[in-house]
Design an enzyme around this catalytic site. Sequence first.
Site, PDB file in Angstrom:
ATOM      1  N   ASP A 156     -13.151  25.073 -11.126  1.00  0.00           N
ATOM      2  CA  ASP A 156     -12.005  24.718 -10.276  1.00  0.00           C
ATOM      3  C   ASP A 156     -10.693  25.252 -10.854  1.00  0.00           C
ATOM      4  OD1 ASP A 156     -10.367  23.572  -8.398  1.00  0.00           O
ATOM      5  OD2 ASP A 156     -10.706  21.503  -9.050  1.00  0.00           O
TER       6      ASP A 156
ATOM      7  N   MET B  42      -7.958  13.165  -9.467  1.00  0.00           N
ATOM      8  CA  MET B  42      -7.083  13.366 -10.635  1.00  0.00           C
ATOM      9  C   MET B  42      -6.185  12.141 -10.703  1.00  0.00           C
ATOM     10  SD  MET B  42      -6.486  17.374  -9.939  1.00  0.00           S
ATOM     11  CE  MET B  42      -7.165  17.238  -8.305  1.00  0.00           C
TER      12      MET B  42
HETATM   13  C1  DX5 Z   1      -6.035  21.842  -9.203  1.00  0.00           C
HETATM   14  C2  DX5 Z   1      -7.033  21.452  -8.155  1.00  0.00           C
HETATM   15  C3  DX5 Z   1      -7.737  22.615  -7.561  1.00  0.00           C
HETATM   16  C4  DX5 Z   1      -6.821  23.531  -6.773  1.00  0.00           C
HETATM   17  C5  DX5 Z   1      -7.390  24.919  -6.863  1.00  0.00           C
HETATM   18  O1  DX5 Z   1      -5.556  20.709  -9.820  1.00  0.00           O
HETATM   19  O2  DX5 Z   1      -8.032  20.636  -8.728  1.00  0.00           O
HETATM   20  O3  DX5 Z   1      -8.835  22.220  -6.757  1.00  0.00           O
HETATM   21  O4  DX5 Z   1      -6.684  23.159  -5.434  1.00  0.00           O
HETATM   22  O5  DX5 Z   1      -6.497  25.796  -6.293  1.00  0.00           O
HETATM   23  P1  DX5 Z   1      -6.506  27.350  -6.595  1.00  0.00           P
HETATM   24  O6  DX5 Z   1      -7.837  27.867  -6.167  1.00  0.00           O
HETATM   25  O7  DX5 Z   1      -5.374  27.853  -5.792  1.00  0.00           O
HETATM   26  O8  DX5 Z   1      -6.309  27.502  -8.091  1.00  0.00           O
HETATM   27 ZN    ZN Z   2      -9.921  20.267  -7.582  1.00  0.00          ZN
END
Ligand code: DX5
Ligand code: ZN
Length: 218
Positions: free
Chosen positions: A175, A68
């Site tokens: 995700d 990201m």
């Molecule tokens: C969010 C991340 C995810 C995050 C998911 O920006 O890309 O991978 O760690 O976490 P949970 O499963 O807690 O939503």
């Molecule tokens: Zn992620």
Amino acid sequence: MSNLIAPSVLAADFANLQRDIEMVNNSDADWFHIDVMDGVFVPNISFGMPVISAIKKHAKKTMDVHLMIVNPDQYISTFKNIGADILTVHYEACTHLHRTLQAIKAAGMKAGVALNPHTPVAVLEDVIKDIDMVCIMSVNPGFGGQSFIENTYKKVQQLKNLIEFSGADTLIEIDGGVTDKNANELIEAGANVLVAGSYVFGAEDPTSTIAELKALIN
Ligand code: DX5
Ligand code: ZN
């Protein structure tokens, strides 16, 4: 192929990282999902190269690295060198996505593209055959522990149709906000890989939570 679980290390205990990595090694999980945030593309900073190298020392499963960050092209060879097997960039961060995908593959990794919740699946129509995996964000990227966005099911179906229509063999990863409540419906819609962060690491018994989730979707 069976459907896969990728625990997100973002939700691990960073003061006990080796313990949590070994937990995943010894569980029914398939991959490590590793979130890299730069504080520019998303309003949060997670961790960078030294931490990923440390994870790699112990990890015995596929390293699925989710960038990201802006300018991901700048770091493709670095992520290969520190152990990424799959490198996912954001559609919204890539002006020359086709070139970026070729560079990731030329470096010897699988190439993934993530879509923010507001980005329609159709933008990938002309590159779908070049993509090994599409990661549909089911929360706005930047933080773990957010609630699942219901519109995701529709996007998974649309993406599945696009993949089939194009004769591509792209995997669909979901995700954000994944739990036992939405896992089945996501798989039915066409998903192949479920990332789970807080649902796994926030559980009293992460190993059995992974086993139950894995059994639920296979
Ligand atoms: C969010 C991340 C995810 C995050 C998911 O920006 O890309 O991978 O760690 O976490 P949970 O499963 O807690 O939503
Ligand atoms: Zn992620």
